[in-house]
Scaffold this motif. Structure first.
Motif, PDB file in Angstrom:
ATOM      1  N   GLN A 299      10.989   0.815  36.662  1.00  0.00           N
ATOM      2  CA  GLN A 299      10.563   1.868  35.755  1.00  0.00           C
ATOM      3  C   GLN A 299      10.421   1.266  34.360  1.00  0.00           C
ATOM      4  OE1 GLN A 299      13.300   5.253  34.748  1.00  0.00           O
ATOM      5  NE2 GLN A 299      11.787   6.433  35.861  1.00  0.00           N
ATOM      6  N   TRP A 300       9.168   1.099  33.956  1.00  0.00           N
ATOM      7  CA  TRP A 300       8.884   0.587  32.630  1.00  0.00           C
ATOM      8  C   TRP A 300       8.774   1.755  31.666  1.00  0.00           C
ATOM      9  CZ3 TRP A 300       6.162  -4.397  31.231  1.00  0.00           C
ATOM     10  CH2 TRP A 300       6.350  -5.376  32.214  1.00  0.00           C
ATOM     11  N   SER A 301       9.194   1.528  30.456  1.00  0.00           N
ATOM     12  CA  SER A 301       8.916   2.478  29.386  1.00  0.00           C
ATOM     13  C   SER A 301       8.578   1.668  28.143  1.00  0.00           C
ATOM     14  CB  SER A 301      10.115   3.394  29.129  1.00  0.00           C
ATOM     15  OG  SER A 301      11.245   2.652  28.708  1.00  0.00           O
ATOM     16  N   PHE A 302       7.646   2.161  27.386  1.00  0.00           N
ATOM     17  CA  PHE A 302       7.324   1.523  26.112  1.00  0.00           C
ATOM     18  C   PHE A 302       6.492   2.483  25.281  1.00  0.00           C
ATOM     19  CE2 PHE A 302       4.422  -0.400  29.324  1.00  0.00           C
ATOM     20  CZ  PHE A 302       3.193   0.123  28.914  1.00  0.00           C
ATOM     21  N   SER A 303       6.388   2.148  24.016  1.00  0.00           N
ATOM     22  CA  SER A 303       5.503   2.871  23.112  1.00  0.00           C
ATOM     23  C   SER A 303       4.301   1.988  22.824  1.00  0.00           C
ATOM     24  CB  SER A 303       6.227   3.217  21.801  1.00  0.00           C
ATOM     25  OG  SER A 303       7.339   4.055  22.056  1.00  0.00           O
ATOM     26  N   VAL A 304       3.192   2.612  22.499  1.00  0.00           N
ATOM     27  CA  VAL A 304       1.972   1.855  22.242  1.00  0.00           C
ATOM     28  C   VAL A 304       1.376   2.320  20.925  1.00  0.00           C
ATOM     29  CG1 VAL A 304       0.557   3.456  23.596  1.00  0.00           C
ATOM     30  CG2 VAL A 304      -0.238   1.111  23.235  1.00  0.00           C
ATOM     31  N   GLN A 305       0.891   1.353  20.175  1.00  0.00           N
ATOM     32  CA  GLN A 305       0.294   1.639  18.877  1.00  0.00           C
ATOM     33  C   GLN A 305      -1.215   1.813  19.019  1.00  0.00           C
ATOM     34  OE1 GLN A 305       2.155   1.660  15.884  1.00  0.00           O
ATOM     35  NE2 GLN A 305       3.971   1.452  17.161  1.00  0.00           N
ATOM     36  N   ASP A 306      -1.739   2.842  18.354  1.00  0.00           N
ATOM     37  CA  ASP A 306      -3.185   3.009  18.181  1.00  0.00           C
ATOM     38  C   ASP A 306      -3.949   3.130  19.491  1.00  0.00           C
ATOM     39  OD1 ASP A 306      -2.844   2.839  15.408  1.00  0.00           O
ATOM     40  OD2 ASP A 306      -2.878   0.660  15.487  1.00  0.00           O
ATOM     41  N   ILE A 307      -3.373   3.767  20.491  1.00  0.00           N
ATOM     42  CA  ILE A 307      -4.106   4.056  21.716  1.00  0.00           C
ATOM     43  C   ILE A 307      -5.022   5.258  21.465  1.00  0.00           C
ATOM     44  CG2 ILE A 307      -2.390   5.656  22.673  1.00  0.00           C
ATOM     45  CD1 ILE A 307      -2.920   4.375  25.427  1.00  0.00           C
ATOM     46  N   ASP A 308      -6.116   5.338  22.190  1.00  0.00           N
ATOM     47  CA  ASP A 308      -7.026   6.479  22.086  1.00  0.00           C
ATOM     48  C   ASP A 308      -6.394   7.641  22.839  1.00  0.00           C
ATOM     49  OD1 ASP A 308      -9.028   8.332  22.021  1.00  0.00           O
ATOM     50  OD2 ASP A 308     -10.573   7.061  22.915  1.00  0.00           O
ATOM     51  N   VAL A 309      -5.579   8.416  22.132  1.00  0.00           N
ATOM     52  CA  VAL A 309      -4.785   9.454  22.792  1.00  0.00           C
ATOM     53  C   VAL A 309      -5.669  10.593  23.306  1.00  0.00           C
ATOM     54  CG1 VAL A 309      -4.269  10.745  20.679  1.00  0.00           C
ATOM     55  CG2 VAL A 309      -2.672  10.818  22.594  1.00  0.00           C
ATOM     56  N   ALA A 310      -6.850  10.786  22.717  1.00  0.00           N
ATOM     57  CA  ALA A 310      -7.753  11.818  23.213  1.00  0.00           C
ATOM     58  C   ALA A 310      -8.304  11.456  24.587  1.00  0.00           C
ATOM     59  CB  ALA A 310      -8.898  12.049  22.231  1.00  0.00           C
ATOM     60  N   ALA A 311      -8.394  10.157  24.882  1.00  0.00           N
ATOM     61  CA  ALA A 311      -8.894   9.710  26.188  1.00  0.00           C
ATOM     62  C   ALA A 311      -7.778   9.535  27.206  1.00  0.00           C
ATOM     63  CB  ALA A 311      -9.651   8.386  26.030  1.00  0.00           C
ATOM     64  N   LEU A 312      -6.534   9.428  26.727  1.00  0.00           N
ATOM     65  CA  LEU A 312      -5.400   9.186  27.617  1.00  0.00           C
ATOM     66  C   LEU A 312      -5.181  10.391  28.534  1.00  0.00           C
ATOM     67  CD1 LEU A 312      -3.024   7.219  28.226  1.00  0.00           C
ATOM     68  CD2 LEU A 312      -1.704   8.470  26.497  1.00  0.00           C
ATOM     69  N   ARG A 313      -4.865  10.108  29.788  1.00  0.00           N
ATOM     70  CA  ARG A 313      -4.625  11.156  30.767  1.00  0.00           C
ATOM     71  C   ARG A 313      -3.371  10.841  31.559  1.00  0.00           C
ATOM     72  NH1 ARG A 313      -8.033  12.962  28.156  1.00  0.00           N
ATOM     73  NH2 ARG A 313      -9.992  14.015  28.706  1.00  0.00           N
ATOM     74  N   LEU A 314      -2.705  11.885  32.074  1.00  0.00           N
ATOM     75  CA  LEU A 314      -1.727  11.649  33.122  1.00  0.00           C
ATOM     76  C   LEU A 314      -2.486  11.023  34.284  1.00  0.00           C
ATOM     77  CD1 LEU A 314       0.413  14.928  33.173  1.00  0.00           C
ATOM     78  CD2 LEU A 314       0.723  12.881  31.787  1.00  0.00           C
ATOM     79  N   GLY A 315      -2.008   9.910  34.776  1.00  0.00           N
ATOM     80  CA  GLY A 315      -2.707   9.185  35.819  1.00  0.00           C
ATOM     81  C   GLY A 315      -3.481   7.987  35.314  1.00  0.00           C
TER      82      GLY A 315
END
Length: 357
Positions: A299-315
């Motif tokens: 189980q990885w967890s991390f934070s990401v900088q400057d991702i296109d959150v409008a394009a991000l989806r569950l999956g």
């Protein structure tokens, strides 16, 4: 990301009408989990009358208002407003909000007095069953106070059956969870939607997994976009057999289960209670439960900088390249996004909950 691209909008839960954009002094939101979140609004700076503030933030009508957290005008989170805390000394109003599936936990397939009904569905896939449940729980006109602006995909035929008896008082959330936990049961997502000034949700049903745009990162990149990386190996949940327990009592109880081969490792079993008198269903549920707990997993967890959150989806799939690390193998690991969250105090950082593929 620039902080000023984030905006907070309040809208009406049933009509989907946009009511007001209001500036929050802080706030958190989370997708992929039914977890209470909060936003803080400086009432003295907003210029709202007391009556308007009461109406806008749903003081007397919890869940009738929805908070949308938007990125550059695109909603990435919708939360039903439920509670609030007000501090007269500062004029700060903290509103609590939660994912729409919280409502499914307090809705049944019938209105008050309708528990004598039996629902015996067949000829559908599990995707079709999920759609049927969501249609009744979220959109059917059981009463004028019932429907929400949820867009549903087409119903899908199949060979599954799903009897539901009114006297069991199974909530919509328990039924949706049942479908998700079936062997090859689909993942579900109520994705926030905005069309013009109308807000709502689109039900996304996985096959069995949800999908979305992919993103690629390098663990040892000189300009690192990944922060707070943690790699957890989970073995505590591993089992090698499941005792399936159905309806009935003592020797009349419906009993079944599923077992792994001895090559799976040292025996450690568990039990699963299933509300059904059908042995085949008990065995299917036991097999699905076992399959999801037969192996250790990362189980990885991390934070990401400057991702296109409008394009991000569950999956969505995140590919992480690594070379020369003391623990992580060289090569590419793939991670399916199970949830993501944000905090207005660190607007350029998105925290991710991941499943390693």
């Amino acid at each position: 990301m620039e902080k000023n691209l984030w905006s907070t909008v309040i809208w009406d839960a049933q009509s989907g009408d946009r009511l007001e954009e209001v500036e929050a002094s802080g706030g958190t939101w989370q997708r992929g989990a039914v977890t209470e979140q909060s936003h803080v609004f400086p009432l003295r700076n907003l210029g709202l009358s007391r009556a308007v503030a009461h109406d806008l933030f749903g003081k007397d009508r919890p869940r009738d208002r929805v908070l949308a957290q938007c990125w550059d005008g695109t909603p990435v989170y919708h939360g039903l407003l439920i509670d609030s805390d007000y501090a007269p000394e500062t004029g700060a109003l903290t509103v609590k909000h939660i994912d729409v599936r919280e409502l499914a936990a307090a809705r049944w397939l019938y209105g008050i007095g309708g528990s004598s009904q039996t629902f015996d569905w067949g000829g559908l896939s599990w995707r079709g069953m999920a759609r049927r449940i969501a249609r009744i729980i979220f959109t059917d006109p059981i009463s004028p106070a019932w429907p929400l602006p949820v867009t549903l995909p087409a119903e899908e035929a199949g060979n599954e059956s799903f009897p539901i008896y009114g006297y069991e008082f199974r909530s919509g959330e328990s039924l949706l969870t049942d479908v998700e936990e079936m062997p090859n049961g689909p993942d579900l997502d109520f994705h926030p939607r905005k069309t013009g000034n109308q807000f709502g949700w689109d039900l996304r049903i996985g096959s069995p997994y949800l999908s979305g745009p992919s993103f690629e990162y390098h663990l040892q990149a000189e300009e690192q976009q990944l922060t707070d990386v943690n790699v957890k190996t989970v073995g505590q949940e591993k089992v090698t057999g499941v005792h399936g327990i159905g309806d009935g009592s003592e020797w009349d109880m419906v009993r079944g289960g599923a077992a792994a081969p001895v090559s799976a490792g040292l025996a450690r079993d568990t039990k699963l209670t299933v509300k059904t008198a059908n042995r085949t269903t008990v065995d299917k549920r036991s097999a699905g439960y076992l399959a999801s707990r037969l192996n250790t997993y990362q189980q990885w967890s991390f934070s990401v900088q400057d991702i296109d959150v409008a394009a991000l989806r569950l999956g969505s799939i995140l590919q992480v390249h690594s070379r020369g690390d003391e623990w992580v193998n060289d090569g590419i690991t793939q991670h399916r996004v199970l949830g993501f969250a944000g905090d207005l105090s660190t607007p350029s950082t998105i925290s991710l909950t991941l499943e390693t593929i």
